[in-house]
Design an enzyme around this catalytic site. Structure first.
Site, PDB file in Angstrom:
ATOM      1  N   ARG A 123      14.445  17.034   5.984  1.00 17.81           N
ATOM      2  CA  ARG A 123      14.206  15.607   6.267  1.00 17.81           C
ATOM      3  C   ARG A 123      13.000  15.030   5.505  1.00 17.81           C
ATOM      4  O   ARG A 123      12.307  14.138   6.004  1.00 17.81           O
ATOM      5  CB  ARG A 123      14.013  15.363   7.771  1.00 17.81           C
ATOM      6  CG  ARG A 123      15.228  15.624   8.626  1.00 17.81           C
ATOM      7  CD  ARG A 123      16.382  14.665   8.334  1.00 17.81           C
ATOM      8  NE  ARG A 123      17.471  14.862   9.254  1.00 17.81           N
ATOM      9  CZ  ARG A 123      18.460  15.751   9.091  1.00 17.81           C
ATOM     10  NH1 ARG A 123      18.501  16.501   8.002  1.00 17.81           N
ATOM     11  NH2 ARG A 123      19.403  15.892   9.992  1.00 17.81           N
ATOM     12  N   CYS A 173      18.588  10.168  15.243  1.00 18.99           N
ATOM     13  CA  CYS A 173      17.590  11.008  15.902  1.00 18.99           C
ATOM     14  C   CYS A 173      16.220  10.352  15.758  1.00 18.99           C
ATOM     15  O   CYS A 173      15.845   9.921  14.669  1.00 18.99           O
ATOM     16  CB  CYS A 173      17.570  12.405  15.273  1.00 18.99           C
ATOM     17  SG  CYS A 173      18.981  13.404  15.764  1.00 18.99           S
ATOM     18  N   GLU A 243      11.220  10.841  12.944  1.00 17.19           N
ATOM     19  CA  GLU A 243      12.172  10.766  11.831  1.00 17.19           C
ATOM     20  C   GLU A 243      12.473   9.287  11.536  1.00 17.19           C
ATOM     21  O   GLU A 243      12.652   8.890  10.388  1.00 17.19           O
ATOM     22  CB  GLU A 243      13.464  11.496  12.201  1.00 17.19           C
ATOM     23  CG  GLU A 243      14.502  11.408  11.109  1.00 17.19           C
ATOM     24  CD  GLU A 243      15.760  12.215  11.393  1.00 17.19           C
ATOM     25  OE1 GLU A 243      15.660  13.390  11.796  1.00 17.19           O
ATOM     26  OE2 GLU A 243      16.854  11.650  11.226  1.00 17.19           O
TER      27      GLU A 243
HETATM   28  N1  EPU Z   1      20.162  20.146  23.138  1.00 11.98           N
HETATM   29  C1  EPU Z   1      19.840  20.076  24.469  1.00 11.98           C
HETATM   30  N2  EPU Z   1      19.750  18.832  25.040  1.00 11.98           N
HETATM   31  C2  EPU Z   1      19.942  17.691  24.341  1.00 11.98           C
HETATM   32  C3  EPU Z   1      20.246  17.774  22.968  1.00 11.98           C
HETATM   33  C4  EPU Z   1      20.355  19.029  22.383  1.00 11.98           C
HETATM   34  O1  EPU Z   1      19.650  21.089  25.139  1.00 11.98           O
HETATM   35  O2  EPU Z   1      19.816  16.607  24.923  1.00 11.98           O
HETATM   36  C5  EPU Z   1      20.319  21.476  22.535  1.00 11.98           C
HETATM   37  C6  EPU Z   1      21.767  21.727  22.099  1.00 11.98           C
HETATM   38  O3  EPU Z   1      22.510  22.227  23.158  1.00 11.98           O
HETATM   39  C7  EPU Z   1      21.604  22.699  20.975  1.00 11.98           C
HETATM   40  C8  EPU Z   1      20.246  22.347  20.373  1.00 11.98           C
HETATM   41  O4  EPU Z   1      19.558  21.555  21.339  1.00 11.98           O
HETATM   42  O5  EPU Z   1      21.528  24.018  21.466  1.00 11.98           O
HETATM   43  C9  EPU Z   1      20.365  21.585  19.041  1.00 11.98           C
HETATM   44  O6  EPU Z   1      21.058  20.367  19.275  1.00 11.98           O
HETATM   45  P1  EPU Z   1      22.152  19.801  18.250  1.00 11.98           P
HETATM   46  O7  EPU Z   1      23.125  20.879  17.954  1.00 11.98           O
HETATM   47  O8  EPU Z   1      22.634  18.514  18.784  1.00 11.98           O
HETATM   48  O9  EPU Z   1      21.375  19.587  16.905  1.00 11.98           O
HETATM   49  P2  EPU Z   1      20.063  18.798  16.647  1.00 11.98           P
HETATM   50  O10 EPU Z   1      19.088  19.759  16.069  1.00 11.98           O
HETATM   51  O11 EPU Z   1      19.609  18.013  17.819  1.00 11.98           O
HETATM   52  C10 EPU Z   1      20.495  18.124  14.171  1.00 11.98           C
HETATM   53  C11 EPU Z   1      20.065  16.907  13.403  1.00 11.98           C
HETATM   54  C12 EPU Z   1      21.120  15.816  13.474  1.00 11.98           C
HETATM   55  C13 EPU Z   1      22.451  16.375  12.950  1.00 11.98           C
HETATM   56  C14 EPU Z   1      22.817  17.591  13.811  1.00 11.98           C
HETATM   57  C15 EPU Z   1      24.095  18.246  13.323  1.00 11.98           C
HETATM   58  C16 EPU Z   1      17.671  16.539  13.403  1.00 11.98           C
HETATM   59  C17 EPU Z   1      16.510  15.899  14.074  1.00 11.98           C
HETATM   60  N3  EPU Z   1      18.839  16.372  13.982  1.00 11.98           N
HETATM   61  O12 EPU Z   1      20.533  17.751  15.520  1.00 11.98           O
HETATM   62  O13 EPU Z   1      20.717  14.791  12.612  1.00 11.98           O
HETATM   63  O14 EPU Z   1      23.451  15.396  13.052  1.00 11.98           O
HETATM   64  O15 EPU Z   1      21.761  18.583  13.735  1.00 11.98           O
HETATM   65  O16 EPU Z   1      23.890  18.801  12.078  1.00 11.98           O
HETATM   66  O17 EPU Z   1      17.510  17.158  12.346  1.00 11.98           O
HETATM   67  C18 EPU Z   1      19.517  12.745  12.461  1.00 11.98           C
HETATM   68  O18 EPU Z   1      18.753  13.361  11.704  1.00 11.98           O
HETATM   69  O19 EPU Z   1      19.393  11.506  12.706  1.00 11.98           O
HETATM   70  C19 EPU Z   1      20.567  13.498  13.108  1.00 11.98           C
HETATM   71  C20 EPU Z   1      21.334  12.976  14.032  1.00 11.98           C
END
Ligand code: EPU
Length: 253
Positions: A123, A173, A243
């Protein structure tokens, strides 16, 4: 800017929070900088793109012509310029492998950056915001891939978004993931889901998204974000980094 005014570049506006009221700044909107030139070499294509090209347009072109590499853009809104500036990606996949060069306007004039000049990190854009005024175009090279392989990747990237509040009013995000951890999980464990300020609410689907449930002001969204950030800080000692990009000045309500 020369007259001292703050200068912002606005792409699709999808990861941006703009202050309420009058923004005392110059804003350049890239919507019309949407040149799209494809040199189809059969097994690969060289795309020269303006920063205002919607990422959706790029993905559609790639899908229609069986060029692989852009599947990670599935479900990502906004424009190429914004996506490069924020190094948009999913599951560790992003633009870095596809970029041949980027043309920019620097404080001291135009410059072309070659692939080897650019070190992409999570990012973060390799360009320096203190010197780079704007991205004026980018050249991407995509390779021909079998249609079923491309569709399978699109499906799996779209699967990753299932837990996100797609279709609701958010700026994506709010925070970056801290190294080795997930902002969404930390915010959830800190009890942020359901917290609200004015018309802004932490999404019940994914705690790293703030939804505008109707008439949220930018101040509501900022105040709620700071409240959440404070919760995570006091419970874990981790300082979440934004972000979302801010245009203007923000104070908590
Ligand atoms: N989780 C929770 N509670 C929540 C949200 C997530 O416990 O409310 C847990 C999930 O269960 C999972 C872990 O946290 O075990 C990671 O969550 P997720 O798989 O949703 O991925 P993320 O790291 O939150 C990232 C990117 C997203 C991208 C997704 C899919 C960042 C900040 N976020 O989300 O990017 O779409 O992976 O690749 O890097 C963005 O940057 O705007 C964005 C949406």
């Amino acid at each position: 800017m020369r007259d001292g005014k703050t200068f912002y570049i606005l792409g699709g506006g999808s990861n941006v929070l703009i202050q309420d009221g009058l923004l005392d700044a110059a804003v350049l909107h890239t919507a019309k900088m949407d040149g799209f030139f494809a040199e189809d070499g059969g097994e690969s294509v060289r795309l020269t793109l303006g920063p205002g090209v919607p990422v959706k347009t790029m993905l559609e072109y790639a899908l229609q012509n069986n060029f692989g590499g852009l599947e990670f853009l599935t479900g990502i809104p906004g424009t190429l310029g914004g996506a490069l500036w924020g190094n948009a990606g999913a599951a560790g996949v992003g633009f870095s492998e596809l970029i041949e060069s980027i043309d920019t306007l620097e404080t001291d004039g135009p410059k072309t950056w070659r692939r080897e000049d650019l070190l992409w990190e999570y990012r973060a854009c390799p360009l320096n915001p203190k010197r780079t005024r704007m991205i004026t175009s980018a050249v991407l090279v995509l390779k021909k891939r079998p249609a079923d392989e491309i569709l399978e990747k699109v499906r799996s990237f779209s699967e990753l978004k299932k837990g996100q509040p797609l279709g609701r009013k958010t700026a994506g995000c709010v925070f970056k993931n801290p190294p080795g951890s997930s902002a969404g999980r930390l915010l959830d464990e800190a009890g942020c889901k359901g917290l609200s300020v004015g018309g802004a609410t932490v999404s019940d689907r994914h705690a790293n998204f703030i939804e505008n449930t109707g008439r949220a002001s930018a101040r509501d969204i900022y105040t709620l974000s700071e409240m959440c950030r404070q919760r995570v800080l006091s419970q874990t000692g981790i300082h979440l980094e934004y972000e979302v990009r801010f245009f203007g000045t923000f104070e908590k309500a």
